[in-house]
Scaffold this active site. Structure first.
Site, PDB file in Angstrom:
ATOM      1  N   ARG A 235      -6.050 -20.537   2.389  1.00  0.00           N
ATOM      2  CA  ARG A 235      -5.699 -19.398   1.537  1.00  0.00           C
ATOM      3  C   ARG A 235      -6.970 -18.973   1.287  1.00  0.00           C
ATOM      4  O   ARG A 235      -7.134 -17.645   1.113  1.00  0.00           O
ATOM      5  CB  ARG A 235      -4.953 -19.878   0.549  1.00  0.00           C
ATOM      6  CG  ARG A 235      -4.350 -18.692  -0.347  1.00  0.00           C
ATOM      7  CD  ARG A 235      -3.290 -18.952  -1.341  1.00  0.00           C
ATOM      8  NE  ARG A 235      -2.869 -19.932  -1.694  1.00  0.00           N
ATOM      9  CZ  ARG A 235      -3.564 -20.756  -2.822  1.00  0.00           C
ATOM     10  NH1 ARG A 235      -4.558 -20.091  -3.040  1.00  0.00           N
ATOM     11  NH2 ARG A 235      -3.399 -21.925  -3.175  1.00  0.00           N
TER      12      ARG A 235
ATOM     13  N   TYR B 216       3.282   7.109   3.920  1.00  0.00           N
ATOM     14  CA  TYR B 216       4.250   6.552   4.486  1.00  0.00           C
ATOM     15  C   TYR B 216       5.169   5.843   3.491  1.00  0.00           C
ATOM     16  O   TYR B 216       4.597   5.497   2.290  1.00  0.00           O
ATOM     17  CB  TYR B 216       3.334   5.025   4.944  1.00  0.00           C
ATOM     18  CG  TYR B 216       4.139   4.037   5.582  1.00  0.00           C
ATOM     19  CD1 TYR B 216       4.764   4.072   6.594  1.00  0.00           C
ATOM     20  CD2 TYR B 216       4.381   2.528   4.756  1.00  0.00           C
ATOM     21  CE1 TYR B 216       5.534   2.961   6.996  1.00  0.00           C
ATOM     22  CE2 TYR B 216       4.918   1.749   5.304  1.00  0.00           C
ATOM     23  CZ  TYR B 216       5.418   1.918   6.416  1.00  0.00           C
ATOM     24  OH  TYR B 216       6.429   0.816   6.871  1.00  0.00           O
TER      25      TYR B 216
ATOM     26  N   ASP C 229      -5.574   5.654   3.747  1.00  0.00           N
ATOM     27  CA  ASP C 229      -4.753   4.877   4.716  1.00  0.00           C
ATOM     28  C   ASP C 229      -4.963   5.504   6.113  1.00  0.00           C
ATOM     29  O   ASP C 229      -4.824   6.540   6.427  1.00  0.00           O
ATOM     30  CB  ASP C 229      -3.037   5.133   4.433  1.00  0.00           C
ATOM     31  CG  ASP C 229      -2.316   4.168   5.397  1.00  0.00           C
ATOM     32  OD1 ASP C 229      -2.543   3.867   6.430  1.00  0.00           O
ATOM     33  OD2 ASP C 229      -1.142   3.733   4.866  1.00  0.00           O
TER      34      ASP C 229
END
Ligand SMILES: *Cc1c(COP(=O)(O)O)cnc(C)c1O
Length: 387
Positions: free
Chosen positions: A51, A104, A176
């Site tokens: 992780r 989005y 983005d």
């Protein structure tokens, strides 16, 4: 490979050094959850538990950072996981976000349905209107969220100008860059602080992997967001990281073909019977054409078309295409068609972000353009006849 290498040289080689022990040209996929320690705390190259870090993920992160000449990249399990980690890393309850009115749908949903309940407010604005943007700023505003070209109406906003406005107010300016990709547009160079990618789209490029990434230069911000990822866990797995790395190597040649095909289809559609309007920044009729030409190197593979026959015609057109597959998502080598108001943007129906019901979005693939044009032509003729 040096820092001054060209874009494709960096895309092919960054993070992709041949394997030290075997000479394998392609670095192995490191399928492991944990790493042996040479004595307690004796980590090899900092690797401990998957992780926190995995060598295949690191290779992808080096490659992603190199694409924009950035100091840092962080690879996530999805684009929205990247957005979530960024927002939680930067924001606290009471803070406020200013966001564009055709970002989005999932980004809007994350703010409206999740962050709102945790005490983070947002204001939706037209990013093309600087007075609107400035009017929405509050003392609590911490983030300005930009998406250009936008989805699905392909609105172009001025990254450099918004970065200036955002920085004057002390905000973190996020872009983005999923639609353009670093092959066509480099927001950090234009002044943005953080670039967000859904690597599911063009970076992955083959419709076979979900992923996301953040790319940034600021060391402190990078530490915050990387800690958020480590603590909350939205990492990409080694197989997904490998697939994305493999695809990035061909990003530039793919974007060249996507852009050339989309330009031809946009020109073909414009002015045709049954077509009300074509949304493609490569068309001179597009209101953002000049701006797009100045901040993008090509115009990309996404376009939308509004049909004169309303919702019915749009649905028919979308369902009658055969080379274009009716499916959500975008950015793969295969052409896709999407009916936003019922598919990708169903979650924003009835909000300020709602998409007109006569709009169909095309993700233009890298097939032979003549086949795509014939498909569009046939679907449009049959749509018009049925009316
Ligand atoms: C798909 C998409 C996202 C979300 O990414 P996921 O990988 O689906 O989580 C964010 N922004 C844009 C512009 C997208 O197209």
């Amino acid at each position: 490979m040096s820092q001054s290498s060209g874009f494709s040289t960096r895309a092919v080689h960054a993070g992709q050094t041949p394997d030290q022990s075997t000479g394998a040209v392609i670095p192995p996929i490191h399928v492991t959850s944990t790493h042996m320690q040479d004595g307690i705390g004796g980590l090899r190259n900092g690797y401990e538990y998957g992780r926190a870090g995995n060598p295949t993920r690191t290779a992808l992160e080096q490659q992603l950072a190199a694409l924009e000449g950035a100091s840092h990249a962080i690879s996530f399990s999805s684009g929205l996981a990247a957005e979530d980690a960024l927002l939680r890393g930067v924001l606290r309850p009471g803070d406020h976000v200013v966001i564009g009115n055709d970002v989005y749908g999932g980004t809007y949903r994350l703010l409206a349905k999740i962050f709102e309940a945790w005490g983070v407010a947002h204001t939706v604005v037209d990013l093309g209107n600087l007075r609107d943007v400035q009017g929405a700023l509050r003392d609590e505003t911490k983030v300005l969220w930009v998406e250009t070209p936008s989805n699905p109406l392909m609105k172009i906003t001025d990254i450099a100008e918004l970065a200036e406005v955002g920085h004057a107010a002390g905000l973190v300016v996020v872009v983005d860059n999923t639609f353009a990709t670093p092959a066509l547009q480099q927001p950090l160079a234009l002044g943005a602080d953080v670039v967000v990618h859904s690597t599911t789209k063009y970076l992955g490029g083959h419709s076979d992997v979900i992923g996301g990434a953040l790319v940034l230069n600021d060391d402190e911000l990078h530490e915050k967001v990387r800690f958020m990822q480590f603590a909350a866990g939205a990492v990409s797995g080694p197989f997904d990281a490998y697939l994305t790395s493999r695809s990035i190597k061909t990003l530039d040649v793919r974007m060249e073909r996507h852009s050339a095909n989309a330009q031809k289809i946009a020109e073909f559609l414009e002015g045709r019977a049954g077509v009300e309007r074509v949304y493609y920044p490569g068309l001179e009729s597009h209101p953002g054409h000049a701006l797009a030409a100045s901040q993008m190197s090509r115009f990309g593979g996404m376009l939308s078309v509004a049909l004169t026959g309303g919702e019915k015609a749009a649905r028919r057109f979308a369902e009658r295409l055969t080379v274009f597959t009716l499916a959500e998502s975008l950015g793969g080598v295969e052409s896709l068609v999407n009916y936003p108001s019922e598919m990708t943007h169903a979650s924003v129906k009835g909000t300020a972000l709602a998409v007109p019901e006569n709009v169909v979005r095309l993700s233009v693939g890298i097939e032979d353009v003549d086949d795509l044009l014939a498909d569009v032509d046939a679907a449009l003729s049959r749509t018009a006849k049925k009316r």
